[in-house]
Scaffold this motif. Structure first.
Motif, PDB file in Angstrom:
ATOM      1  N   ARG A  23      37.401  31.068  34.624  1.00  0.00           N
ATOM      2  CA  ARG A  23      38.349  29.964  34.704  1.00  0.00           C
ATOM      3  C   ARG A  23      38.200  29.359  36.090  1.00  0.00           C
ATOM      4  NH1 ARG A  23      41.366  34.242  33.598  1.00  0.00           N
ATOM      5  NH2 ARG A  23      42.598  34.049  35.484  1.00  0.00           N
ATOM      6  N   HIS A  24      38.299  28.060  36.174  1.00  0.00           N
ATOM      7  CA  HIS A  24      38.197  27.436  37.486  1.00  0.00           C
ATOM      8  C   HIS A  24      39.190  26.292  37.602  1.00  0.00           C
ATOM      9  CE1 HIS A  24      36.136  23.639  36.445  1.00  0.00           C
ATOM     10  NE2 HIS A  24      35.722  24.335  35.407  1.00  0.00           N
ATOM     11  N   ASP A  25      39.517  25.989  38.838  1.00  0.00           N
ATOM     12  CA  ASP A  25      40.363  24.863  39.160  1.00  0.00           C
ATOM     13  C   ASP A  25      39.752  24.221  40.390  1.00  0.00           C
ATOM     14  OD1 ASP A  25      42.587  23.123  39.226  1.00  0.00           O
ATOM     15  OD2 ASP A  25      43.612  24.427  40.656  1.00  0.00           O
ATOM     16  N   GLY A  26      39.368  22.976  40.292  1.00  0.00           N
ATOM     17  CA  GLY A  26      38.726  22.297  41.401  1.00  0.00           C
ATOM     18  C   GLY A  26      37.219  22.465  41.347  1.00  0.00           C
ATOM     19  N   PRO A  27      36.544  22.038  42.402  1.00  0.00           N
ATOM     20  CA  PRO A  27      35.078  21.982  42.401  1.00  0.00           C
ATOM     21  C   PRO A  27      34.423  23.320  42.749  1.00  0.00           C
ATOM     22  CG  PRO A  27      35.882  21.108  44.445  1.00  0.00           C
ATOM     23  CD  PRO A  27      37.102  21.449  43.626  1.00  0.00           C
ATOM     24  N   LEU A  28      34.616  24.300  41.907  1.00  0.00           N
ATOM     25  CA  LEU A  28      34.015  25.614  42.108  1.00  0.00           C
ATOM     26  C   LEU A  28      33.818  26.224  40.734  1.00  0.00           C
ATOM     27  CD1 LEU A  28      33.200  27.800  44.206  1.00  0.00           C
ATOM     28  CD2 LEU A  28      35.559  28.616  44.103  1.00  0.00           C
ATOM     29  N   ARG A  29      32.577  26.574  40.398  1.00  0.00           N
ATOM     30  CA  ARG A  29      32.298  27.111  39.060  1.00  0.00           C
ATOM     31  C   ARG A  29      30.999  27.882  39.060  1.00  0.00           C
ATOM     32  NH1 ARG A  29      33.017  21.745  36.231  1.00  0.00           N
ATOM     33  NH2 ARG A  29      34.493  21.710  37.889  1.00  0.00           N
ATOM     34  N   ILE A  30      30.687  28.467  37.914  1.00  0.00           N
ATOM     35  CA  ILE A  30      29.396  29.115  37.759  1.00  0.00           C
ATOM     36  C   ILE A  30      28.574  28.311  36.760  1.00  0.00           C
ATOM     37  CG2 ILE A  30      30.195  31.431  38.343  1.00  0.00           C
ATOM     38  CD1 ILE A  30      30.070  32.055  35.300  1.00  0.00           C
ATOM     39  N   LEU A  31      27.262  28.394  36.924  1.00  0.00           N
ATOM     40  CA  LEU A  31      26.370  27.800  35.942  1.00  0.00           C
ATOM     41  C   LEU A  31      26.251  28.768  34.775  1.00  0.00           C
ATOM     42  CD1 LEU A  31      23.599  26.362  38.281  1.00  0.00           C
ATOM     43  CD2 LEU A  31      25.562  25.177  37.297  1.00  0.00           C
ATOM     44  N   GLN A  32      25.456  28.435  33.791  1.00  0.00           N
ATOM     45  CA  GLN A  32      25.321  29.298  32.614  1.00  0.00           C
ATOM     46  C   GLN A  32      24.872  30.702  32.996  1.00  0.00           C
ATOM     47  OE1 GLN A  32      22.314  27.167  30.440  1.00  0.00           O
ATOM     48  NE2 GLN A  32      20.745  28.595  31.049  1.00  0.00           N
ATOM     49  N   SER A  33      25.213  31.658  32.173  1.00  0.00           N
ATOM     50  CA  SER A  33      24.776  33.042  32.392  1.00  0.00           C
ATOM     51  C   SER A  33      23.312  33.170  32.016  1.00  0.00           C
ATOM     52  CB  SER A  33      25.623  33.995  31.556  1.00  0.00           C
ATOM     53  OG  SER A  33      26.961  33.967  31.997  1.00  0.00           O
ATOM     54  N   LEU A  34      22.584  33.875  32.845  1.00  0.00           N
ATOM     55  CA  LEU A  34      21.156  34.104  32.626  1.00  0.00           C
ATOM     56  C   LEU A  34      20.908  35.604  32.506  1.00  0.00           C
ATOM     57  CD1 LEU A  34      19.894  31.636  35.364  1.00  0.00           C
ATOM     58  CD2 LEU A  34      20.046  31.190  32.905  1.00  0.00           C
ATOM     59  N   TYR A  35      19.853  35.966  31.777  1.00  0.00           N
ATOM     60  CA  TYR A  35      19.549  37.380  31.525  1.00  0.00           C
ATOM     61  C   TYR A  35      18.063  37.674  31.770  1.00  0.00           C
ATOM     62  CZ  TYR A  35      24.184  37.503  29.504  1.00  0.00           C
ATOM     63  OH  TYR A  35      25.549  37.435  29.336  1.00  0.00           O
ATOM     64  N   PRO A  36      17.557  37.445  32.994  1.00  0.00           N
ATOM     65  CA  PRO A  36      16.136  37.700  33.257  1.00  0.00           C
ATOM     66  C   PRO A  36      15.761  39.179  33.207  1.00  0.00           C
ATOM     67  CG  PRO A  36      17.259  37.150  35.285  1.00  0.00           C
ATOM     68  CD  PRO A  36      18.240  36.921  34.162  1.00  0.00           C
ATOM     69  N   GLU A  37      16.753  40.069  33.331  1.00  0.00           N
ATOM     70  CA  GLU A  37      16.494  41.514  33.283  1.00  0.00           C
ATOM     71  C   GLU A  37      16.871  42.118  31.932  1.00  0.00           C
ATOM     72  OE1 GLU A  37      17.622  43.720  36.971  1.00  0.00           O
ATOM     73  OE2 GLU A  37      18.595  41.802  37.466  1.00  0.00           O
ATOM     74  N   GLY A  38      17.226  41.293  30.971  1.00  0.00           N
ATOM     75  CA  GLY A  38      17.704  41.788  29.682  1.00  0.00           C
ATOM     76  C   GLY A  38      19.212  41.672  29.599  1.00  0.00           C
ATOM     77  N   ASP A  39      19.774  42.045  28.461  1.00  0.00           N
ATOM     78  CA  ASP A  39      21.196  41.841  28.182  1.00  0.00           C
ATOM     79  C   ASP A  39      22.153  42.642  29.058  1.00  0.00           C
ATOM     80  OD1 ASP A  39      20.600  40.009  26.247  1.00  0.00           O
ATOM     81  OD2 ASP A  39      20.920  41.377  24.555  1.00  0.00           O
ATOM     82  N   ALA A  40      21.680  43.699  29.681  1.00  0.00           N
ATOM     83  CA  ALA A  40      22.584  44.566  30.439  1.00  0.00           C
ATOM     84  C   ALA A  40      23.080  43.931  31.729  1.00  0.00           C
ATOM     85  CB  ALA A  40      21.898  45.896  30.750  1.00  0.00           C
ATOM     86  N   VAL A  41      22.294  43.022  32.334  1.00  0.00           N
ATOM     87  CA  VAL A  41      22.656  42.441  33.629  1.00  0.00           C
ATOM     88  C   VAL A  41      22.833  40.929  33.476  1.00  0.00           C
ATOM     89  CG1 VAL A  41      22.052  42.197  36.066  1.00  0.00           C
ATOM     90  CG2 VAL A  41      21.272  44.204  34.791  1.00  0.00           C
ATOM     91  N   CYS A  42      24.052  40.456  33.748  1.00  0.00           N
ATOM     92  CA  CYS A  42      24.375  39.035  33.650  1.00  0.00           C
ATOM     93  C   CYS A  42      24.243  38.394  35.030  1.00  0.00           C
ATOM     94  CB  CYS A  42      25.804  38.881  33.130  1.00  0.00           C
ATOM     95  SG  CYS A  42      26.332  37.175  32.931  1.00  0.00           S
TER      96      CYS A  42
END
Length: 183
Positions: A23-42
């Motif tokens: 959840r965010h309020d104002g100009p602070l957020r995350i981009l999409q979740s990536l899984y370059p190491e597989g599903d265990a590490v977001c």
């Protein structure tokens, strides 16, 4: 007009995958979740589109990890504390991890421009069995661009309540610190 931005990020394990909800309020957020190491590490990239903080701005970052989750957070570029006309620029980060949670907190450095009045606070709460690797790196001025840190102050506060407290103020007027061979 000062910004006050908030981001709350929760890592949870769902089946064999760590997922991030935010959840965010104002100009602070995350981009999409990536899984370059597989599903265990977001993997997530924390983005603050204005690119820096000026006097009066506040960023509040709240991160939680539940049992079995594993998150990695970084930034696309350095954080910046710009010149202030007297008001404080504040970034507060709170990390709370449950037993069995893992987090890699790896933002790029914070650049303190000459004339900044800044405070960077990092608080870490770990239940027994939680794991965290992280850093908080500070660069003073832009010496290669001939813009040294000549005015202002920066307070760095890192704590694990009841276990560790590191608090230091760097004031550009402290010539013994900044101009000495060990400074």
């Amino acid at each position: 007009m000062p910004w006050h931005a908030r981001l709350h990020l929760d890592y949870k394990q769902e089946a064999a995958r760590t997922v991030a909800r935010f959840r965010h309020d104002g100009p602070l957020r995350i981009l999409q979740s990536l899984y370059p190491e597989g599903d265990a590490v977001c993997h997530n990239v924390l983005v603050h589109p204005p690119g820096g903080l000026v006097g009066g701005d506040t960023l509040d970052i709240d991160i939680e990890g539940t049992d079995g989750s594993h998150g990695l957070i970084t930034t696309p570029g350095a954080s910046r504390f710009y010149r202030s006309e007297g008001e404080l620029a504040l970034q507060r980060t709170r990390i709370r991890l449950a037993a069995g949670a893992r987090l890699e907190w790896l933002p790029l450095e914070a650049i303190c421009y000459s004339g900044c009045q800044a405070e960077n606070r990092l608080s870490i709460e770990l239940e027994p069995g939680a794991e965290l690797i992280g850093w908080d790196i500070t660069a003073l001025g832009l010496p290669n661009a001939n813009q040294p840190f000549e005015r202002g102050s920066y307070l760095q506060h890192i704590e694990v309540p009841g276990v560790w407290l590191e608090r230091g103020r760097i004031d550009a007027a402290d010539h013994r610190l900044l101009q000495s061979p060990i400074g």
